[in-house]
Write a protein that holds these residues in place. Sequence first.
Motif, PDB file in Angstrom:
ATOM      1  N   TRP A 296       0.847  -1.192   0.000  1.00 37.76           N
ATOM      2  CA  TRP A 296       0.000   0.000   0.000  1.00 37.76           C
ATOM      3  C   TRP A 296       0.887   1.247   0.000  1.00 37.76           C
ATOM      4  O   TRP A 296       1.749   1.395   0.877  1.00 37.76           O
ATOM      5  CB  TRP A 296      -0.889  -0.013   1.245  1.00 37.76           C
ATOM      6  N   LEU A 297       0.674   2.124  -0.971  1.00 37.62           N
ATOM      7  CA  LEU A 297       1.370   3.396  -1.026  1.00 37.62           C
ATOM      8  C   LEU A 297       0.382   4.510  -0.684  1.00 37.62           C
ATOM      9  O   LEU A 297      -0.484   4.848  -1.487  1.00 37.62           O
ATOM     10  CB  LEU A 297       1.955   3.648  -2.417  1.00 37.62           C
ATOM     11  N   PRO A 298       0.481   5.101   0.514  1.00 39.40           N
ATOM     12  CA  PRO A 298      -0.430   6.191   0.870  1.00 39.40           C
ATOM     13  C   PRO A 298      -0.092   7.465   0.108  1.00 39.40           C
ATOM     14  O   PRO A 298       0.893   7.549  -0.624  1.00 39.40           O
ATOM     15  CB  PRO A 298      -0.170   6.379   2.376  1.00 39.40           C
ATOM     16  N   GLY A 299      -0.909   8.477   0.338  1.00 40.26           N
ATOM     17  CA  GLY A 299      -0.617   9.785  -0.210  1.00 40.26           C
ATOM     18  C   GLY A 299       0.502  10.463   0.551  1.00 40.26           C
ATOM     19  O   GLY A 299       1.020   9.952   1.544  1.00 40.26           O
ATOM     20  N   GLY A 300       0.879  11.629   0.084  1.00 42.57           N
ATOM     21  CA  GLY A 300       1.960  12.380   0.710  1.00 42.57           C
ATOM     22  C   GLY A 300       2.491  13.416  -0.252  1.00 42.57           C
ATOM     23  O   GLY A 300       1.739  14.071  -0.983  1.00 42.57           O
ATOM     24  N   TYR A 301       3.811  13.549  -0.296  1.00 39.63           N
ATOM     25  CA  TYR A 301       4.448  14.535  -1.155  1.00 39.63           C
ATOM     26  C   TYR A 301       5.526  13.889  -2.031  1.00 39.63           C
ATOM     27  O   TYR A 301       6.696  14.319  -2.010  1.00 39.63           O
ATOM     28  CB  TYR A 301       5.083  15.646  -0.312  1.00 39.63           C
ATOM     29  N   PRO A 302       5.191  12.878  -2.820  1.00 33.56           N
ATOM     30  CA  PRO A 302       6.224  12.280  -3.667  1.00 33.56           C
ATOM     31  C   PRO A 302       6.787  13.244  -4.693  1.00 33.56           C
ATOM     32  O   PRO A 302       7.919  13.076  -5.148  1.00 33.56           O
ATOM     33  CB  PRO A 302       5.503  11.107  -4.334  1.00 33.56           C
ATOM     34  N   GLU A 303       6.015  14.265  -5.076  1.00 32.31           N
ATOM     35  CA  GLU A 303       6.515  15.226  -6.064  1.00 32.31           C
ATOM     36  C   GLU A 303       7.729  15.996  -5.548  1.00 32.31           C
ATOM     37  O   GLU A 303       8.536  16.497  -6.339  1.00 32.31           O
ATOM     38  CB  GLU A 303       5.407  16.204  -6.469  1.00 32.31           C
ATOM     39  N   LEU A 304       7.870  16.085  -4.216  1.00 33.63           N
ATOM     40  CA  LEU A 304       9.030  16.762  -3.645  1.00 33.63           C
ATOM     41  C   LEU A 304      10.256  15.847  -3.585  1.00 33.63           C
ATOM     42  O   LEU A 304      11.364  16.326  -3.320  1.00 33.63           O
ATOM     43  CB  LEU A 304       8.710  17.262  -2.235  1.00 33.63           C
ATOM     44  N   HIS A 305      10.045  14.568  -3.831  1.00 32.71           N
ATOM     45  CA  HIS A 305      11.122  13.574  -3.708  1.00 32.71           C
ATOM     46  C   HIS A 305      11.211  12.697  -4.957  1.00 32.71           C
ATOM     47  O   HIS A 305      11.772  11.602  -4.904  1.00 32.71           O
ATOM     48  CB  HIS A 305      10.873  12.683  -2.498  1.00 32.71           C
ATOM     49  N   ALA A 306      10.668  13.171  -6.072  1.00 32.28           N
ATOM     50  CA  ALA A 306      10.542  12.309  -7.253  1.00 32.28           C
ATOM     51  C   ALA A 306      11.893  11.819  -7.761  1.00 32.28           C
ATOM     52  O   ALA A 306      12.046  10.648  -8.128  1.00 32.28           O
ATOM     53  CB  ALA A 306       9.788  13.051  -8.358  1.00 32.28           C
ATOM     54  N   ALA A 307      12.901  12.692  -7.793  1.00 34.45           N
ATOM     55  CA  ALA A 307      14.217  12.279  -8.290  1.00 34.45           C
ATOM     56  C   ALA A 307      14.813  11.193  -7.414  1.00 34.45           C
ATOM     57  O   ALA A 307      15.389  10.206  -7.915  1.00 34.45           O
ATOM     58  CB  ALA A 307      15.153  13.482  -8.361  1.00 34.45           C
ATOM     59  N   GLN A 308      14.678  11.349  -6.103  1.00 31.67           N
ATOM     60  CA  GLN A 308      15.212  10.341  -5.189  1.00 31.67           C
ATOM     61  C   GLN A 308      14.470   9.015  -5.334  1.00 31.67           C
ATOM     62  O   GLN A 308      15.079   7.943  -5.375  1.00 31.67           O
ATOM     63  CB  GLN A 308      15.129  10.844  -3.751  1.00 31.67           C
ATOM     64  N   LEU A 309      13.142   9.070  -5.421  1.00 31.90           N
ATOM     65  CA  LEU A 309      12.359   7.835  -5.573  1.00 31.90           C
ATOM     66  C   LEU A 309      12.739   7.097  -6.851  1.00 31.90           C
ATOM     67  O   LEU A 309      12.808   5.861  -6.872  1.00 31.90           O
ATOM     68  CB  LEU A 309      10.868   8.166  -5.575  1.00 31.90           C
ATOM     69  N   ALA A 310      12.994   7.841  -7.923  1.00 31.24           N
ATOM     70  CA  ALA A 310      13.330   7.212  -9.195  1.00 31.24           C
ATOM     71  C   ALA A 310      14.650   6.453  -9.136  1.00 31.24           C
ATOM     72  O   ALA A 310      14.901   5.580  -9.980  1.00 31.24           O
ATOM     73  CB  ALA A 310      13.389   8.274 -10.294  1.00 31.24           C
ATOM     74  N   THR A 321       7.951  -6.744  -7.783  1.00 29.87           N
ATOM     75  CA  THR A 321       7.855  -8.167  -7.437  1.00 29.87           C
ATOM     76  C   THR A 321       6.528  -8.478  -6.771  1.00 29.87           C
ATOM     77  O   THR A 321       5.855  -9.466  -7.108  1.00 29.87           O
ATOM     78  CB  THR A 321       9.018  -8.564  -6.505  1.00 29.87           C
ATOM     79  N   VAL A 322       6.111  -7.642  -5.826  1.00 32.58           N
ATOM     80  CA  VAL A 322       4.816  -7.855  -5.168  1.00 32.58           C
ATOM     81  C   VAL A 322       3.696  -7.837  -6.198  1.00 32.58           C
ATOM     82  O   VAL A 322       2.771  -8.662  -6.173  1.00 32.58           O
ATOM     83  CB  VAL A 322       4.568  -6.783  -4.081  1.00 32.58           C
ATOM     84  N   ALA A 323       3.760  -6.908  -7.131  1.00 35.69           N
ATOM     85  CA  ALA A 323       2.674  -6.730  -8.106  1.00 35.69           C
ATOM     86  C   ALA A 323       2.516  -7.905  -9.055  1.00 35.69           C
ATOM     87  O   ALA A 323       1.460  -8.034  -9.691  1.00 35.69           O
ATOM     88  CB  ALA A 323       2.903  -5.445  -8.900  1.00 35.69           C
ATOM     89  N   THR A 324       3.509  -8.771  -9.145  1.00 40.46           N
ATOM     90  CA  THR A 324       3.379  -9.902 -10.067  1.00 40.46           C
ATOM     91  C   THR A 324       2.296 -10.881  -9.632  1.00 40.46           C
ATOM     92  O   THR A 324       1.672 -11.529 -10.474  1.00 40.46           O
ATOM     93  CB  THR A 324       4.715 -10.654 -10.199  1.00 40.46           C
ATOM     94  N   ASN A 325       2.070 -10.995  -8.318  1.00 40.00           N
ATOM     95  CA  ASN A 325       1.092 -11.992  -7.864  1.00 40.00           C
ATOM     96  C   ASN A 325       0.301 -11.578  -6.626  1.00 40.00           C
ATOM     97  O   ASN A 325      -0.396 -12.395  -6.037  1.00 40.00           O
ATOM     98  CB  ASN A 325       1.793 -13.335  -7.586  1.00 40.00           C
ATOM     99  N   ARG A 326       0.425 -10.316  -6.222  1.00 39.08           N
ATOM    100  CA  ARG A 326      -0.289  -9.832  -5.040  1.00 39.08           C
ATOM    101  C   ARG A 326      -0.817  -8.429  -5.303  1.00 39.08           C
ATOM    102  O   ARG A 326      -0.273  -7.695  -6.132  1.00 39.08           O
ATOM    103  CB  ARG A 326       0.658  -9.809  -3.824  1.00 39.08           C
ATOM    104  N   PRO A 327      -1.879  -8.019  -4.601  1.00 43.83           N
ATOM    105  CA  PRO A 327      -2.446  -6.702  -4.861  1.00 43.83           C
ATOM    106  C   PRO A 327      -1.558  -5.571  -4.369  1.00 43.83           C
ATOM    107  O   PRO A 327      -0.884  -5.670  -3.334  1.00 43.83           O
ATOM    108  CB  PRO A 327      -3.778  -6.729  -4.100  1.00 43.83           C
ATOM    109  N   VAL A 328      -1.576  -4.495  -5.137  1.00 39.89           N
ATOM    110  CA  VAL A 328      -0.869  -3.254  -4.806  1.00 39.89           C
ATOM    111  C   VAL A 328      -1.848  -2.111  -5.003  1.00 39.89           C
ATOM    112  O   VAL A 328      -2.579  -2.084  -6.000  1.00 39.89           O
ATOM    113  CB  VAL A 328       0.360  -3.059  -5.719  1.00 39.89           C
ATOM    114  N   HIS A 329      -1.881  -1.180  -4.060  1.00 40.20           N
ATOM    115  CA  HIS A 329      -2.793  -0.043  -4.192  1.00 40.20           C
ATOM    116  C   HIS A 329      -2.063   1.229  -3.805  1.00 40.20           C
ATOM    117  O   HIS A 329      -1.217   1.242  -2.912  1.00 40.20           O
ATOM    118  CB  HIS A 329      -4.029  -0.201  -3.298  1.00 40.20           C
ATOM    119  N   GLY A 330      -2.414   2.319  -4.488  1.00 32.40           N
ATOM    120  CA  GLY A 330      -1.867   3.628  -4.169  1.00 32.40           C
ATOM    121  C   GLY A 330      -2.965   4.669  -4.099  1.00 32.40           C
ATOM    122  O   GLY A 330      -3.887   4.664  -4.919  1.00 32.40           O
TER     123      GLY A 330
END
Length: 460
Positions: A296-310, A321-330
Motif C-alpha cells: 500500500w502506497l499512501p498519499g503524501g508529497y512524492p513530487e518533492l522527492h521524485a528524483a530520489q524515488l526514481a 515483485t509484489v505486483a506480479t502476484n499480489r495486490p498493490v494499491h496507491g
Amino acid sequence: MIPATPGFVIAAPRSGSGKTTLTLGLLRAFARRGLRVAGAKCGPDYIDPAFHAAATGRPSFNLDTWAMEPSLVTALAARSGAACDLVICEGLMGLFDGVPSEAGRSGSSADVAAALGWPVLLIHDVGGQSQSAAAQIKGCCDYDPRIRIAGVVLNRVGSERHRRLVSDGIASFGLPVLGALPRSSAIVLPERHLGLVQAEETTELITRLDAMADFVEAHVDLDAVLALATRGQPNVGAHDAAPVRPPGQHIAIARDSAFSFLYPHVLTGWRDAGAALSFFSPLADEAPAADCDCAWLPGGYPELHAAQLASCHCFLDGMRTVATNRPVHGECGGYMVLGRSLTDASGTAHAMLGLLGLETSFGTRKLHLGYRDASLLADSRFGPAGTRLRGHEFHYATVTSDGGDAALASVQDAYGSLPTPSGTRRGNVTGSFFHAIAALREESGLGSAVKLPLSSKERN
C-alpha cells in the motif's frame, strides 16, 4: 458503546480563526498537567491528527459525518476517549460549513457536536471588531438548536480596552468568555501548498507545542474550559466492521516523508480486523516485506522527492515483485508513483514504477478538492463491484495520460455531479486520487468485521 469520556468541540465562525492554535495549546497544556487527553478531528484532514498525537502521545481519529455512518462516528469517538479523561475535537472550516446532505450528514463540525452531545467551545477572531463580534457569536449560539455553545475564547485581541468592549457585548446574552488571546506572530506552524507541513517534518515540534501551551495557558482559563466538557450521548448502534476492508492479511505500508497520508482510523480498523501491518520507507530504498500479501502506497508529497524515488532500486524492484502476484494499491501521491512518470514543478519528468499507465504533472498546478462518493467498477480487495467507498480528494496534479488502463470506480462529488470514471486498475494494481475514509455498509455488504488470521507478527 457510548463516548463516555467528557469532551467538547473547538469551532469557529470561519476558517483562519485560530482553531488549531487553541486545540494544540489546550491538548499540550492538559497533557503537561497529567491529564489523559486525546484529540479528534472533524472532517477529512489527515495532517492535524498527527499534531494532536504529538501533543498528547495518543492517537487522534477523524470524525466525519458525511463519509462515515453515524455508528462509526460514535464508535470512533468512544475509541478516542478510551482510558482518557478528556477528548478535545478540533472542528473544520466554519462551525456550520458542510455539504448538501440529509440531516446530520453534512460533514460539519456542528453535526459532530450534535451527534456526540458534546458542547462547543467557540474561538472568534475579533480583529477589526469590537461589539459587532457579539452579534456574530450570538448568531452562532441561536442558529442550530441541536448544539450548545458553552463558552468562547477571543483571538487577536489588540488591547485590554479591546477585550473589554468585546466581552461586554457578549455578556449581554450570558455566554462566558473563557480566554482572550492577544495578537501574536510567534505562535505559528510552517505551511506549504497542501496546508501545514507534516508533524514529523516540523523542526523542534515539541518546543513549538510547548510554546503554544504556554501561550494558551497564560490567556485562557483552563479550569473553566475543563469544566465545560460533557459526556457523550448513547451510540446509535454498534459498528463492528473495519471502516475500509483490509486488503490483505499482512499489509506492507510505505511510511516516510513522501508517503504519510493515511487515516489513523483506517489503520486501527485493519488491526482490529486481524490484519498484520508492516512499514517500509521508499526514501530509504526499502522494499515491502517479502512475506506481505498486499503493498500500500499512501498519499503524501512524492513530487518533492521524485528524483530520489526514481533512483531507489530496491524499493522499485520490490514493489514490482509484489505486483506480479499480489495486490498493490496507491492513494493520491501513492497513485502517482504507481504510474509511468511524474513531472515535478520544475518540468522535469521522473520515471516511476510503471505498474499503471498513469502519467501526472505538477508543471501546471490545478486544485482538485472535495468529497468523493465512489462505486467500484470491478471486484477487488475492497469489496465486490458496486461497493461504495466515501472519501476525499486534495491535490494539485494534472493527469496527462491514463495509459489506457481501466477505471477503478465511478465517482461523484458531494454536490450531485454526474458520475465520472476515476482511478485506474491493471492486473493486481489499483490506484485513485481519492483517499478512502469508509465504506457504506448497506451498499457494500460489510456488516461485520472481516476477521483475518495473522500471517506474521506485526512490525513497526
